[in-house]
Structure formats: structure tokens, C-alpha cells
Write a protein that holds these residues in place. Structure first.
Motif, mmCIF file in Angstrom:
data_model
loop_
_atom_site.group_PDB
_atom_site.id
_atom_site.type_symbol
_atom_site.label_atom_id
_atom_site.label_comp_id
_atom_site.label_asym_id
_atom_site.label_seq_id
_atom_site.Cartn_x
_atom_site.Cartn_y
_atom_site.Cartn_z
ATOM 1 N N ILE A 324 0.846 -1.201 0.000
ATOM 2 C CA ILE A 324 0.000 0.000 0.000
ATOM 3 C C ILE A 324 0.876 1.244 0.000
ATOM 4 N N ALA A 325 1.903 1.232 0.831
ATOM 5 C CA ALA A 325 2.799 2.397 0.923
ATOM 6 C C ALA A 325 3.531 2.659 -0.381
ATOM 7 N N ALA A 326 3.802 1.590 -1.139
ATOM 8 C CA ALA A 326 4.576 1.726 -2.375
ATOM 9 C C ALA A 326 3.705 2.024 -3.587
ATOM 10 N N TYR A 327 2.371 1.990 -3.426
ATOM 11 C CA TYR A 327 1.486 2.109 -4.595
ATOM 12 C C TYR A 327 1.757 3.374 -5.400
ATOM 13 N N SER A 328 1.789 4.518 -4.760
ATOM 14 C CA SER A 328 1.912 5.779 -5.487
ATOM 15 C C SER A 328 3.207 5.844 -6.283
ATOM 16 N N ALA A 329 4.314 5.479 -5.667
ATOM 17 C CA ALA A 329 5.601 5.551 -6.365
ATOM 18 C C ALA A 329 5.636 4.597 -7.553
ATOM 19 N N ARG A 330 5.102 3.382 -7.389
ATOM 20 C CA ARG A 330 5.094 2.415 -8.491
ATOM 21 C C ARG A 330 4.250 2.934 -9.656
ATOM 22 N N ALA A 331 3.067 3.430 -9.325
ATOM 23 C CA ALA A 331 2.179 3.903 -10.382
ATOM 24 C C ALA A 331 2.759 5.127 -11.084
ATOM 25 N N LEU A 332 3.291 6.072 -10.310
ATOM 26 C CA LEU A 332 3.797 7.311 -10.902
ATOM 27 C C LEU A 332 5.007 7.078 -11.800
ATOM 28 N N ALA A 333 5.810 6.062 -11.494
ATOM 29 C CA ALA A 333 6.964 5.773 -12.356
ATOM 30 C C ALA A 333 6.509 5.467 -13.771
ATOM 31 N N ARG A 334 5.414 4.720 -13.900
ATOM 32 C CA ARG A 334 4.897 4.403 -15.237
ATOM 33 C C ARG A 334 4.103 5.582 -15.811
ATOM 34 N N VAL A 335 3.414 6.306 -14.940
ATOM 35 C CA VAL A 335 2.655 7.482 -15.386
ATOM 36 C C VAL A 335 3.561 8.475 -16.094
ATOM 37 N N TRP A 336 4.684 8.804 -15.464
ATOM 38 C CA TRP A 336 5.554 9.827 -16.040
ATOM 39 C C TRP A 336 6.199 9.370 -17.343
ATOM 40 N N LYS A 337 6.490 8.096 -17.463
ATOM 41 C CA LYS A 337 7.030 7.599 -18.738
ATOM 42 C C LYS A 337 5.972 7.693 -19.838
ATOM 43 N N SER A 338 4.727 7.415 -19.494
ATOM 44 C CA SER A 338 3.648 7.530 -20.484
ATOM 45 C C SER A 338 3.359 8.989 -20.807
ATOM 46 N N GLU A 339 3.437 9.855 -19.811
ATOM 47 C CA GLU A 339 3.285 11.293 -20.057
ATOM 48 C C GLU A 339 4.364 11.778 -21.033
ATOM 49 N N ARG A 340 5.587 11.306 -20.818
ATOM 50 C CA ARG A 340 6.692 11.712 -21.694
ATOM 51 C C ARG A 340 6.433 11.292 -23.132
ATOM 52 N N PHE A 341 6.009 10.049 -23.323
ATOM 53 C CA PHE A 341 5.769 9.561 -24.676
ATOM 54 C C PHE A 341 4.621 10.326 -25.338
ATOM 55 N N SER A 342 3.526 10.530 -24.617
ATOM 56 C CA SER A 342 2.382 11.247 -25.191
ATOM 57 C C SER A 342 2.740 12.682 -25.525
ATOM 58 N N TRP A 343 3.489 13.327 -24.632
ATOM 59 C CA TRP A 343 3.923 14.712 -24.876
ATOM 60 C C TRP A 343 4.847 14.779 -26.084
ATOM 61 N N ALA A 344 5.824 13.857 -26.175
ATOM 62 C CA ALA A 344 6.782 13.882 -27.279
ATOM 63 C C ALA A 344 6.106 13.631 -28.620
ATOM 64 N N LEU A 345 5.165 12.673 -28.654
ATOM 65 C CA LEU A 345 4.467 12.390 -29.908
ATOM 66 C C LEU A 345 3.553 13.551 -30.301
ATOM 67 N N THR A 346 2.968 14.193 -29.320
ATOM 68 C CA THR A 346 2.136 15.375 -29.594
ATOM 69 C C THR A 346 2.988 16.493 -30.177
ATOM 70 N N LYS A 347 4.159 16.724 -29.590
ATOM 71 C CA LYS A 347 5.054 17.765 -30.099
ATOM 72 C C LYS A 347 5.546 17.439 -31.499
ATOM 73 N N LEU A 348 5.779 16.174 -31.772
ATOM 74 C CA LEU A 348 6.303 15.772 -33.069
ATOM 75 C C LEU A 348 5.274 15.916 -34.181
ATOM 76 N N MET A 349 4.012 15.623 -33.901
ATOM 77 C CA MET A 349 3.014 15.498 -34.952
ATOM 78 C C MET A 349 2.073 16.695 -35.072
ATOM 79 N N HIS A 350 2.219 17.710 -34.215
ATOM 80 C CA HIS A 350 1.355 18.890 -34.286
ATOM 81 C C HIS A 350 2.177 20.131 -34.618
ATOM 82 N N ARG A 351 1.534 21.069 -35.298
ATOM 83 C CA ARG A 351 2.135 22.390 -35.538
ATOM 84 C C ARG A 351 1.609 23.343 -34.466
#
Length: 389
Positions: A324-351
């Protein structure tokens, strides 16, 4: 009512978590402020990573997904007349499945009663109480009367505007946000897709996406300024714009038809930390939002649910407080990697409105590199198919 876990929100995240907990013999109830019909009326994403499809398979609720879903081994990036195919299967050994979020939610809904999952619809005025204690509870009103559910944990799967995140004291959380200067205008139509795989297009007139829900139902998007009104976009105007932005090959294969749904969705990146406070855990849009570029929204919620179910099962079956104590850190590690990918692809494909010639040259250089580099394509494929949980 007294349960082990009270779940707020009966979208796919809340229902998926409820089913996973019930499969482990953990008593839970799901509260939803809308009707079941309204939940099913919401048109959402349809690309499932292996973590999402795997959870449905683990629950034995994957029969319709396997029968009707479309396995995809790759997707495409377009820039002008160039089409760069990312061969996800060859690069990672994995694939995604195109299966509408609405259909996945329907599968979870239909199985709830038979599996002992209590889902309470039309629960108004939901409020979370005593979340910093070991005995939190939820109050709500239904059928004209006040109701209460006592629990050991509350899990908020109630989206960006729900009450769960709002229950966390401002001093106990931190938000990170990027609001994008455009929205996605989407059209859903009962026509065959123009390509058997998704196409993300970067055109001088703006971004476009060709996707599908099935072999006979297509979902298309274009980006538009946030000032645009859906009333100013009749179907013919949308189809004309798609034909230009997607390029001549896609346009030649495009079948036009009347829309069955149209909407404009603003884009944002948002993360709330931490994803647990006391006896409250947050999953999905209650804690984070990604732009739809890359199809991470539902899949990121599913990985949250995976971590939450694992932590709660460990607590109730093995008295494991560490999970239970580790839930937030485990989830956020994957959240931020997915945020990075979504942000990078958005920057790449939009004007972007403020971009100039330098930023455009950077996009061209990046697309040239992707087109010529297996390493670059593998990185994109790994993120697109879903990083390990």
C-alpha cells in the motif's frame, strides 16, 4: 453498508478494479453518479496495450474482445506524402488490440452481477470522509435518501472532475499541468477505415489521425483551435480537411459517410502527486491525464488498477502494508514515462501556434531520423505497445 474497498466511479478503471478484487474474494462496492446507459454512451479510445488486454484475459472476460477486436502489429507516421511504418510486432514481439473502450466497459458491466460485484448507479452528492484514518467512509444520496458506505480503503476512479482528488488537502498534493493550444475534433462514422493500421499525420494545415473501432466503423480526428465550434464543422468540411491532411493515398482509400458522433476535446497533460493519501488511492484520470496522441489514457488507468489491485490484495490477504505504501511511487513511475511519450508524440506530430521555422526543421529532422533508424523505431514501438508493469 460495510465493505473492504469502496470504489468511486464505474468507468472501465473502477469496474476493472472491482472485478479484480472480487476475484480475490475482497468485498467491494462501486459508486457511479451517472446511469449505466450514460457510462456506455461516452465515446473513448480503442487501442488496448497488452496490460489492459491481459487483465481482461486474467478475469476471463476477453471472449468478445478476442472475437471482435482487431490485432494491430504496427502504426504509421505521415509527413506530407511520406508514410513511416512502425512495425511494432517485429520490433517488440508484441501487438496492440483495437477494441473500443465502450465495448470493454460493456463486458465489465455485463459480468458484474454474476460475479458478485455491487455497482450502485445514480449515486448523487458523493463525499469522501475521514480518508486520513483507518476507517474512511463515503456518503451519497439515492432515491431521495442519504446513504453511507464504510470501508477500509477508498479508491477514486472518478475522473478529472470527480470528488476523490478534491478530497485530498491542498497542502498534501502537487499538480503538474500542460494545456495545449488546440483540441481534437473527432468524427465517428459507420464506414470502413482508410487503412488497416492507424495513421498519425503532420501536415502544414495541422494534425490528423485515421483510426477505427472495427472493420466497419472509423474514427478520425483533426486538430483545431480551441476557439472553434462544432457547429461550424459540417461533415463534408471535416472529410475534406481529413483528405488533405492525411495525404493522397489515405484520401483515395477513404470512405465518407454521415457522422454518428462529433465532438471537440481539449488536450492537456496533467499529473497529481501523490496518488495515495491516507486510506485513499487514486487511479486513472482522477490522478493524471495524457493527450490522446499515443492512446495511453485507458491503458494508463489499467496499469494503475493493476498496481492498486496487487497492493490491496497483499494488504487483505497477507497483511502487507508495504505494498500500500509503495502504490503511489510504483504507479507514478509508469505514469511519467507515459506522459513523456504522449507529450513527445504530440510535439512531433502537431504544428504549435508559436512555432517557427526552427521548430519545423526539428520535426523534419526527427521524422527523418525515425524513418532511417531501427533504434528510434524500436523506442517508439516499445512505448506504443506499452512499457512493462
Amino acid at each position: 453498508m460495510k465493505v473492504d474497498v469502496a470504489i468511486i466511479g464505474a468507468g472501465p478503471a473502477g469496474l476493472l478494479l472491482g472485478h479484480l478484487l472480487r476475484a480475490e474474494g475482497i468485498d467491494c462496492a462501486v459508486l457511479e453518479r451517472r446511469t449505466g446507459a450514460h457510462v456506455l454512451s461516452r465515446i473513448r479510445a480503442g487501442v488496448l496495450e497488452q496490460v489492459t488486454a491481459g487483465l481482461m484475459e486474467r478475469l476471463g472476460l476477453d471472449a468478445r474482445m478476442k472475437a471482435e477486436g482487431l490485432p494491430h502489429e504496427g502504426f504509421n507516421l505521415a509527413d506530407g506524402e511520406r508514410l513511416i511504418r512502425i512495425d511494432v510486432k517485429a520490433l517488440t514481439g508484441k501487438e496492440v488490440v483495437v477494441y473500443g473502450q465502450t465495448e470493454l466497459t460493456r463486458d465489465l458491466m455485463d459480468a458484474a452481477a454474476n460475479r458478485g460485484l455491487d455497482v450502485i448507479y445514480e449515486a448523487a452528492d458523493v463525499a469522501l470522509r475521514d480518508i486520513e484514518s483507518d476507517a474512511p467512509y463515503v456518503t451519497y444520496s439515492r432515491d431521495g435518501g442519504g446513504q453511507r458506505i464504510d470501508a477500509r480503503f477508498i479508491v477514486g476512479c472518478d475522473g478529472f472532475h470527480g470528488p476523490s482528488r478534491q478530497a485530498v488537502p491542498a497542502s498534501a498534493g502537487r499538480t503538474f499541468e500542460q494545456v495545449y493550444p488546440f483540441g481534437w475534433l473527432g468524427i465517428l462514422a459507420d464506414v470502413p477505415p482508410c487503412n488497416h493500421e492507424l495513421i498519425y499525420a503532420n501536415h502544414e494545415r495541422g494534425f490528423a489521425l485515421a483510426s477505427m473501432r472495427s472493420e466497419t466503423r472509423s474514427r478520425y480526428y483533426i486538430d483545431v483551435p480551441l476557439t472553434e465550434q462544432i457547429e461550424d464543422w459540417p461533415d463534408d468540411r471535416i472529410w475534406d480537411e481529413l483528405a488533405v491532411r492525411l495525404g493522397p493515398d489515405a484520401a483515395a482509400a477513404m470512405t465518407r459517410g454521415p457522422s454518428i458522433e462529433k465532438s471537440i476535446a481539449p488536450l492537456r497533460s496533467f499529473v497529481f502527486e501523490p496518488m495515495r493519501h491516507g486510506s485513499l488511492m487514486l487511479c486513472g484520470d482522477a490522478a493524471h491525464i495524457v493527450p490522446p496522441t499515443g492512446a495511453k489514457g485507458l491503458n494508463l488507468a489499467a496499469s494503475d488498477v493493476y498496481y492498486a489491485a496487487e497492493a490491496l490484495t497483499g494488504f487483505f490477504k497477507a497483511n502487507d502494508n508495504d505494498a500500500i505504501a509503495a502504490y503511489s511511487a510504483r504507479a507514478l513511475a509508469r505514469v511519467w514515462k507515459s506522459e513523456r511519450f504522449s507529450w513527445a508524440l504530440t510535439k512531433l506530430m502537431h504544428r504549435f501556434p508559436g512555432d517557427g521555422s526552427f521548430e519545423r526543421r526539428m520535426q523534419i529532422a526527427e521524422l527523418d531520423y525515425i524513418a532511417s533508424s531501427e533504434a528510434a523505431q524500436r523506442s517508439i514501438a516499445e512505448n506504443y505497445v506499452g512499457l512493462p508493469v
